[in-house]
Design an enzyme around this catalytic site. Structure first.
Site, PDB file in Angstrom:
ATOM      1  N   CYS A   1      12.011 -18.086   1.559  1.00 14.23           N
ATOM      2  CA  CYS A   1      12.004 -18.934   0.366  1.00 14.23           C
ATOM      3  C   CYS A   1      11.992 -20.440   0.684  1.00 14.23           C
ATOM      4  O   CYS A   1      10.996 -20.945   1.158  1.00 14.23           O
ATOM      5  CB  CYS A   1      13.187 -18.536  -0.519  1.00 14.23           C
ATOM      6  SG  CYS A   1      12.954 -19.015  -2.257  1.00 14.23           S
TER       7      CYS A   1
ATOM      8  N   LYS B   1      18.288 -17.060   7.269  1.00  7.23           N
ATOM      9  CA  LYS B   1      17.719 -18.231   6.594  1.00  7.23           C
ATOM     10  C   LYS B   1      18.317 -19.537   7.121  1.00  7.23           C
ATOM     11  O   LYS B   1      19.525 -19.760   7.045  1.00  7.23           O
ATOM     12  CB  LYS B   1      17.948 -18.116   5.090  1.00  7.23           C
ATOM     13  CG  LYS B   1      17.212 -19.135   4.247  1.00  7.23           C
ATOM     14  CD  LYS B   1      17.374 -18.817   2.745  1.00  7.23           C
ATOM     15  CE  LYS B   1      16.557 -19.733   1.870  1.00  7.23           C
ATOM     16  NZ  LYS B   1      16.722 -19.382   0.427  1.00  7.23           N
TER      17      LYS B   1
ATOM     18  N   GLU C   1      13.231 -11.899  -1.000  1.00  8.50           N
ATOM     19  CA  GLU C   1      14.555 -12.303  -0.532  1.00  8.50           C
ATOM     20  C   GLU C   1      15.605 -11.499  -1.310  1.00  8.50           C
ATOM     21  O   GLU C   1      15.440 -11.271  -2.517  1.00  8.50           O
ATOM     22  CB  GLU C   1      14.690 -13.816  -0.844  1.00  8.50           C
ATOM     23  CG  GLU C   1      15.999 -14.468  -0.456  1.00  8.50           C
ATOM     24  CD  GLU C   1      16.012 -15.958  -0.881  1.00  8.50           C
ATOM     25  OE1 GLU C   1      15.137 -16.374  -1.688  1.00  8.50           O
ATOM     26  OE2 GLU C   1      16.891 -16.687  -0.407  1.00  8.50           O
TER      27      GLU C   1
END
Lengths: 262, 262
Positions: B142, B109, B38
């Site tokens: 993540c 995300k 990320e």
């Protein structure tokens, strides 16, 4: 509140023995919530549906249910226990929730594992939460652990504690239940059995024990090995009602349901 | 196919250095699918949205994207990498998928973690699978690991491999990704970073490394420690297309959607 699992070694078909052993144990624990394994009263490896029907019992009036309710009345405990549930001409792999005032709820295993699909009828009870006062209780059975939708459904309905009667033979569940607790911020009590069965030749099963109590932060408060034993843990169920993991993330409200394909 | 993660230690704000280091590494791996962490090009701890906008780049024409595409052309690899994506006046915590023919896909995300909610705009790209020929690739970033719906959405759309650029600071994800792989029978490649950042005083972050490649049976094929390194594994992606764990349970078809509350 004090919660407990009882990790047993049932003898197949010896319902009275298996139930009385469990009841005796319940009476010594002083717990407010007790979880027993899947099919705790009968043993696991049925050879046929006919055999499961023969050993199976009514969820409210069968021997196991009556004795568990008596134990609940005597001790004040709520009890979750897995039974072969006979209902008319059908038999389910079920668990019951009973308490000091009697029968409370029934869950019929949704995700049947392997040969269970031949023996039992598929569960038809939606995942549901029962508020028993001291806690909001959800139930799932053994192989349900593999399906994230099971624990998620219970958490979204407000479960504080997931009671998880099991007869585990594969190694992954104890670790996976930590994920289930973290992702839902709930407690989970997995009650597994120990011992082995080979009633169907060449299909020997060895049960892994490893019963455990896990908390909303993924803490394993207690985990057993592979012998007959019980585990008790004092938990604060209100921790499961706070879904925040930091000041900006509530793990339920942070869901992005519009972006999922489920 | 040979897949890889590259576990990096970016220097905050040094985009050219961070990208060139990664590109050099990609060129040595000989992998067909490479996953970077990320925010691999910028570093993690932005002080403000303004700063993220300043360091952020266009997903197709920014420095990182262009260099990754050049690396993909040169090596034949498909590459997934996390960037700060500037789009008009907004900045997303995104990842791109590029290949030998250029830009393929973008994921923004969905579940922003903690202070990211202040810095970045919430992702608006539904979880989606990209068929690149050698594999069907899904992306999540993540903290998405904590939400079972993310990996599930990708698996239900046919993902073979979940590419998971990360900047993990908490300990639970590596184990939880085993659960994600088991419950979906997919491969997952988590590429994490190492090192520490404390650009916001009192908010020091230490990244845990532990990048890994996990298979559909929960096998951890490779897991790194806490130093800069890469990991490569030969995988057979077709294993992820067989959702049967025994002759009677296909873990997708065994779902009981009518019993869930989601």
């Amino acid at each position: 509140m004090k919660v407990a699992y009882i990790q047993t070694r049932p003898k197949f078909g010896e319902v009275e023995r298996n139930v009385e052993n469990a009841v005796s144990k319940i009476e010594t624990l002083g717990a407010e919530l007790v979880v027993l394994p899947e099919l705790f009263s009968t043993g696991y490896q049925f050879k046929s549906t006919a055999e499961a029907l023969e050993l199976g019992e009514n969820a409210r009036s069968g021997y196991a249910a009556v004795r568990l309710i008596e134990a609940a009345v005597k001790t004040g405990a709520f009890i979750v226990a897995g039974i072969a549930e006979r209902s008319g001409a059908s038999v389910y792999n079920s668990c019951v929730l009973v308490g000091p005032k009697g029968f409370i709820g029934l869950y019929r295993k949704a995700h049947l594992f392997s040969n269970e699909t031949v023996i039992f009828k598929k569960g038809n009870t939606p995942f549901k939460v029962f508020d028993v006062g001291v806690a909001k209780v959800g139930m799932m059975i053994c192989f349900d652990w593999l399906f994230p939708e099971a624990a998620r459904s219970l958490a979204l309905q407000g479960a504080d504690v997931i009671c998880h009667p099991s007869n585990l033979v594969l190694p992954h569940c104890p670790a996976a239940m930590i994920t289930r607790c973290l992702e839902n911020r709930v407690f989970a009590i997995t009650a597994n059995r120990v011992g082995a069965e080979e009633r169907i030749k060449g299909a020997a099963l060895t049960f892994i024990g490893s019963s455990q109590v896990v908390g909303p932060n993924g803490t394993v408060f207690k985990r057993s090995g592979r012998r007959v034993e019980s585990g008790t843990v004092d938990i604060d169920v209100t921790l499961a009602r706070n879904k925040k993991i930091n000041s900006r993330n509530d793990i339920i409200k942070s869901r992005r349901t519009g972006l999922y394909t489920l």
